[in-house]
Design an enzyme around this catalytic site. Structure first.
Site, PDB file in Angstrom:
ATOM      1  N   PHE A  47       0.847  -1.200   0.000  1.00  0.00           N
ATOM      2  CA  PHE A  47       0.000   0.000   0.000  1.00  0.00           C
ATOM      3  C   PHE A  47       0.869   1.231   0.000  1.00  0.00           C
ATOM      4  O   PHE A  47       1.862   1.295   0.727  1.00  0.00           O
ATOM      5  CB  PHE A  47      -0.820   0.086   1.290  1.00  0.00           C
ATOM      6  CG  PHE A  47      -1.765  -1.039   1.549  1.00  0.00           C
ATOM      7  CD1 PHE A  47      -1.334  -2.203   2.178  1.00  0.00           C
ATOM      8  CD2 PHE A  47      -3.104  -0.924   1.215  1.00  0.00           C
ATOM      9  CE1 PHE A  47      -2.221  -3.233   2.449  1.00  0.00           C
ATOM     10  CE2 PHE A  47      -4.002  -1.946   1.493  1.00  0.00           C
ATOM     11  CZ  PHE A  47      -3.554  -3.107   2.110  1.00  0.00           C
ATOM     12  N   ASP A  48       0.463   2.234  -0.756  1.00  0.00           N
ATOM     13  CA  ASP A  48       1.011   3.565  -0.546  1.00  0.00           C
ATOM     14  C   ASP A  48       0.301   4.064   0.704  1.00  0.00           C
ATOM     15  O   ASP A  48      -0.767   3.585   1.045  1.00  0.00           O
ATOM     16  CB  ASP A  48       0.700   4.453  -1.755  1.00  0.00           C
ATOM     17  CG  ASP A  48       0.956   5.911  -1.461  1.00  0.00           C
ATOM     18  OD1 ASP A  48       0.084   6.737  -1.739  1.00  0.00           O
ATOM     19  OD2 ASP A  48       2.034   6.227  -0.906  1.00  0.00           O
TER      20      ASP A  48
END
Lengths: 361, 284
Positions: A203-204
């Protein structure tokens, strides 16, 4: 797990139990030992579109050039020809593997991944889709083929936790309905070796897990953002659309830890963020902690490109809100999914744009 | 003994060629309204109102494409009401401009006989018990689906959904259900219903083919509630074999059906005997 899915107070409990009992009876009576689908209320439901599950590029061309009638006829004529795997295929296989491990440890639990097919394809195309699912022996038992109508309403009806599609407009619609969603992008034709024993999800941070500070970066620049972060170090960030999905992954991970399988846990999560550990990383970690979320690896790039790092990790899916990072990930073979949330998607390389991102392939 | 009244305001269909559908008057006009003796104002709209309007749209489109079309819906309104209500029913039908070809007034006990003697291809009711009784006597019947919000049900397109669990199950699979507690009567009920559904499905298939994939006033669908994807695929192929190419398909595999049905909002739901299940209280 009840807090991950809201119950509809008007639902007829008795009727639902009857349907559930009948389904259980049906699957138990099958001789093939096909695992029965989990009770939706307790499952982590992931809806995939037909174009993201399978490669339908050639068929898409027929649809565009020759119209819907020719397209449906073509699909019917090729009923028995399995479609090639699409961009979400490796993810689905990885999810199935996690389920197999969970079923061994908790044979009576419904806390499993439930992959459903959500498409606005015509039902006659369905025969080919089901044959293809059979060919690869995927455990997808639930589907919705809406014959042209938008499938978005059905996402809620199926209690979907995450929706993956190649159509950016549908993804935006889903997010606006409060359902976590992302647009899948096919990676470049690069040799990648995805793990077949461990599901890896990257995930960013901003606009994916957290939703506040990226507005400040975009509107006022990175320096102001760092100052803001320091000032608000102890104030948790607001929730981004994928926070609940990360939560669901954590819940399943803890089921492995409870059975002493931490070292061989088949789920691993990564935070891959442009933030720097020194200036804004603290707030991120404190927020995650305050949410009771664990992330296995947090990688602070301090502005460096994400591509090479992702190439090392080889996630089955990488979520980011900025097309710039999606492109970078794609180029080096990472399966990337764009989350069109907040102000991030209106900017691309610092230039204000309005159209939703769409993978035309 | 029934009394069959022709509706003078509606052009009579060729009953041998048409899709004759009998609808209970309690579904078309709200039966709950307090009946005042001698009242003359039109009856209030019932749950099946949007269904009636949708049928009209289909008939109109068919006739626009071919003014000599005979494969049209031919509606008989079936009423068990007292004689003093008869003229009010006829007047209400005229008031709303409903496409009802004939009115059939008879006693409740004689209803089934009336249906059988009038070549009715499908009997529709919002009452599951009435649908059950008809099916048991060999009269093809289906449920008029009652949505939670009747005013939102579409009137521009007729939606017909077929239940696919039995259509798509092999003999072996149905036998397997016996071990799970389904009784012989229930299993027999499934088979009888399958036979009834076939004839109606063939007619719907033919009618659906009059229109293109997009913009059709008739939308057909398939739903399996408890079976696996392969039963759904098998049902799709069986319907295809009967000439019906459905537009939509839903495989629930045990997921709750009301949220899905509330979105699909079919007018007609062709059950396959699921109503036989003990304690089944209805779809809405």
């Amino acid at each position: 797990m009840a807090e991950i899915k809201t119950t509809d107070p008007t639902a007829t409990e008795a009727g639902e139990e009857k349907d559930w009992t009948a389904a259980k009876a049906f699957f138990d009576s099958l001789k093939t030992n096909k695992p029965r689908p989990p009770k939706p209320q307790y499952a982590v439901t992931i809806a995939v579109s037909s174009r993201s599950l399978f490669n339908m590029v050639a068929e898409g061309k027929i649809y565009k050039e020759d119209g819907v009638e020719k397209y449906v006829t073509y699909q019917q004529e090729h009923d028995n020809e399995p479609l090639m795997p699409g961009v979400a295929f490796p993810l689905v296989k990885a999810l199935m593997n996690v389920n197999a491990r969970l079923r061994r440890l908790y044979p009576d639990s419904d806390e499993l991944f439930d992959v459903i097919l959500m498409t606005n394809n015509h039902a006659q195309v369905g025969v080919r889709l089901i044959n293809s699912i059979n060919h690869y022996d995927l455990t997808i038992e639930r589907f919705c083929m809406t014959g042209g109508e938008s499938p978005i309403g059905y996402l809620k009806a199926y209690m979907t936790n995450l929706y993956l599609s190649k159509d950016g407009e549908k993804v935006i619609e889903a997010i606006e309905e409060g359902i976590a969603a992302a647009t899948m992008f096919a990676s470049e034709d690069v040799e990648n070796q995805l793990s077949d024993t461990q599901l890896k999800v990257a995930f960013d941070g901003d606009a994916v897990l957290f939703s506040e500070s990226e507005i400040i970066v975009k509107q006022h620049g990175l320096d102001t953002s760092f100052e803001h972060e320091k000032e608000f170090e102890n104030k948790p960030l607001a929730q981004g659309p994928l926070k609940c999905f990360l939560e669901a992954l954590g819940m399943l991970q803890r089921k492995f830890y409870a059975k002493n399988e931490r070292m061989t846990c088949p789920i691993r999560t990564y935070l891959v963020t442009s933030r720097s550990a020194a200036s804004s990383g603290v707030r991120v970690l404190k927020t995650l902690r305050s949410w009771g979320l664990e992330i296995d690896e947090a990688l602070f790039l301090a502005g460096a490109p994400k591509g090479p790092l992702l190439q090392k990790i080889q996630p089955h899916i990488f979520f980011d809100d900025q097309m710039f990072h999606i492109e970078g990930a794609k180029e080096l073979g990472t399966i990337a999914a764009h989350v069109p949330y907040g102000i991030g998607q209106k900017y691309n390389k610092g230039i204000f744009i309005e159209q939703p991102a769409k993978d035309m392939m | 003994m029934d009394s069959m009244v022709r509706n003078p305001d509606v052009k009579q269909r060729d009953a041998a060629q048409a899709v004759v559908v009998a609808v209970s008057s309690d579904a078309i006009f709200d039966p709950e309204v307090e009946q005042v003796h001698g009242a003359t104002e039109p009856l209030r709209k019932g749950d099946a109102f949007s269904f009636m309007k949708a049928i009209q749209v289909v008939n109109e489109r068919l006739l626009t494409m071919n003014s000599d079309e005979t494969l049209l819906f031919d509606v008989i309104l079936l009423s068990n009401d007292s004689e003093e209500k008869h003229s009010r029913i006829i007047a209400s039908a005229k008031h709303y401009g409903l496409d009802i070809g004939r009115f059939c007034f008879c006693n409740k006990e004689d209803s089934i006989e009336s249906l059988q003697s009038n070549n009715v291809k499908l009997f529709l009711s919002t009452d599951t018990n009435d649908v059950c009784k008809a099916l048991q006597k060999g009269v093809p019947a289906a449920l008029l689906y009652r949505p939670t919000d009747p005013h939102h049900q579409t009137e521009d397109q007729l939606k017909v959904v077929f239940s696919g669990d039995v259509i798509g199950s092999s003999e072996e699979m149905l036998h397997g259900l016996r071990e799970q507690g389904f009784t012989e009567t229930q299993l027999q009920g499934f088979k009888t219903a399958k036979g009834s559904v076939k004839e109606f499905a063939v007619l719907m298939g033919e009618m659906r083919r009059r229109f293109g994939l997009e913009g059709s006033p008739l939308c057909t669908g398939l739903m399996t509630v408890w079976s696996s994807r392969n039963v759904c695929a098998s049902a799709l192929k069986t319907l295809r074999g009967w000439g019906l190419l459905v537009d939509e398909a839903f495989c629930l595999a045990g997921a709750p059906r009301s949220p899905i049905l509330n979105l699909v909002q079919p007018h007609i739901l062709c059950l396959d005997g699921l109503y036989h299940m003990e304690g089944f209280t209805g779809m809405s």
